[in-house]
Design a protein around this motif. Structure first.
Motif, PDB file in Angstrom:
ATOM      1  N   GLU A  28       3.608   0.335 -10.620  1.00 11.09           N
ATOM      2  CA  GLU A  28       2.928   1.153  -9.677  1.00 11.09           C
ATOM      3  C   GLU A  28       3.808   2.296  -8.390  1.00 11.09           C
ATOM      4  O   GLU A  28       2.877   3.286  -8.176  1.00 11.09           O
ATOM      5  CB  GLU A  28       1.831   0.819  -9.641  1.00 11.09           C
ATOM      6  N   ARG A  67       0.938  -0.945   0.045  1.00  5.20           N
ATOM      7  CA  ARG A  67      -0.556  -0.246   0.235  1.00  5.20           C
ATOM      8  C   ARG A  67       1.130   1.282   0.041  1.00  5.20           C
ATOM      9  O   ARG A  67       2.221   1.270   0.130  1.00  5.20           O
ATOM     10  CB  ARG A  67      -0.931   0.051   1.592  1.00  5.20           C
ATOM     11  N   VAL A 101      -1.644  -1.076  -3.782  1.00  6.82           N
ATOM     12  CA  VAL A 101      -1.260  -0.932  -5.592  1.00  6.82           C
ATOM     13  C   VAL A 101      -0.597  -3.031  -5.679  1.00  6.82           C
ATOM     14  O   VAL A 101      -0.988  -3.221  -4.592  1.00  6.82           O
ATOM     15  CB  VAL A 101       0.112  -0.241  -5.409  1.00  6.82           C
ATOM     16  N   SER A 102      -0.814  -2.421  -7.631  1.00  7.73           N
ATOM     17  CA  SER A 102      -1.114  -3.993  -8.275  1.00  7.73           C
ATOM     18  C   SER A 102       0.360  -4.445  -8.358  1.00  7.73           C
ATOM     19  O   SER A 102       0.959  -5.429  -7.758  1.00  7.73           O
ATOM     20  CB  SER A 102      -1.977  -4.654  -8.564  1.00  7.73           C
TER      21      SER A 102
END
Lengths: 147, 165
Positions: A90, A74, A85-86
């Motif tokens: 990102e 995160r 976030v995946s």
């Protein structure tokens, strides 16, 4: 001989509450002054360290959840709630944006002590690629008995 | 005819103040977080002024899964790490320490070794902060000057450069 009892004076067993308002206001003032919104509320066991430096306020936060919660990453600017976030790209985008705004931007890495280091390594690498200069590895105090 | 006005006492009603105050206290108690506000600081090197660290010039600490360590490819107990580093730094105080961690080890394993290395300053000075050890040149030795934590990608890049990838 039986004692002759006088009349009851009628003193009720009242609790003194006049200072309650003062105490309550003192408590409110304490909470208002120490109130801090936690941007990342992920429950985790932080690693314990002997060396602990004060982390700067409003630093950007990157958290890595425990393995039983999927080691989710995160990110938060330090002022808004953390968002998951995946992909690691990102994280790079987020960190690069923050560094572009302030080249000396500090980052806090809040990771569970049981998180696999491979995951932490990915985040550290993302921060290095984003030209981040200062990282604080959040920890709990290691006591002398645990040394 | 003169009408006598009724006098109304101008008072602020404070009867509900206690209720409001207690509600505020309960709100702050529930929402305030006594979060950790301290940790290990770690400065990342800037690429422009990073001195090239040759592997043979450094002390390589490898953290294995479970928290065991290998130092310069030899397995040693964790308690023996600082004495080993001290011995090496007495010969060359500028020697950097490279901290590598196995991807299958935990973050806690890595942090405990990093914390131990950062604690060298406390271990190598007395209660008054005076240095207890000196290097070969007679200079006081109080800390590990450089602790480097390369990432897996950086290590792979070095291996590729050396043609070992």
């Amino acid at each position: 001989m039986a004692l002759i009892r006088g009349r009851d004076r009628g003193t009720g067993a009242a609790i003194f509450t006049a200072s309650m308002a003062d105490i309550v206001f003192l408590l409110i003032v304490f909470f208002v002054l120490t109130y801090k919104v936690e941007v990342d509320k992920t429950q985790m066991n932080l690693p314990e360290t002997w060396i602990r430096k004060k982390i700067p306020e409003k630093a950007a936060v990157i958290s890595i959840a425990p393995p039983d919660r999927g080691s989710t990453i995160r990110v938060s600017t330090g002022e808004e709630m953390a968002l998951p976030v995946s992909t690691i790209e990102e994280v790079i985008t987020f960190a690069s944006t923050e560094v572009a705004k302030n080249p000396n931007r500090e980052f806090i890495l809040k990771a569970d002590k049981d998180a696999p280091y491979g995951r932490v390594d990915e985040v550290l690498d993302a921060l290095k690629q984003s030209k981040v200069k200062y990282i604080f590895l959040l920890s709990e105090q290691l006591t002398a008995a645990e040394l | 005819m003169k009408i006598k006005k009724k006098e109304i006492a101008s008072e602020i009603f404070t009867g509900s103040m206690a209720d409001i105050s207690f509600l505020l206290i309960i709100y702050f108690m529930i929402t305030s977080a006594f979060s950790a506000t301290r940790g290990l600081d770690f400065a990342l090197p800037e690429e422009t002024d990073t001195p090239e660290i040759k592997q043979e010039d450094a002390i390589e600490v490898h953290v294995m899964p479970g928290g065991a360590i290998e130092v310069d490819k030899k397995s040693i107990p964790v308690d023996g790490l600082l004495p080993y580093v001290l011995e090496k730094l007495q010969q060359n105080p500028d020697k950097p320490v490279i901290l590598r961690t196995d991807p299958d080890a935990t973050y806690g394993d890595m942090i405990s070794i990093f914390d131990l290395l950062r604690r060298a300053n406390e271990e190598w000075t007395d209660d008054l902060g005076n240095p207890m050890y000196k290097d070969v040149k007679g200079e006081p030795l109080t800390e590990i000057k450089t602790i480097s934590i390369p990432t897996q990608r950086e290590i792979e890049n070095i291996w590729n450069l050396l043609g070992m990838g």
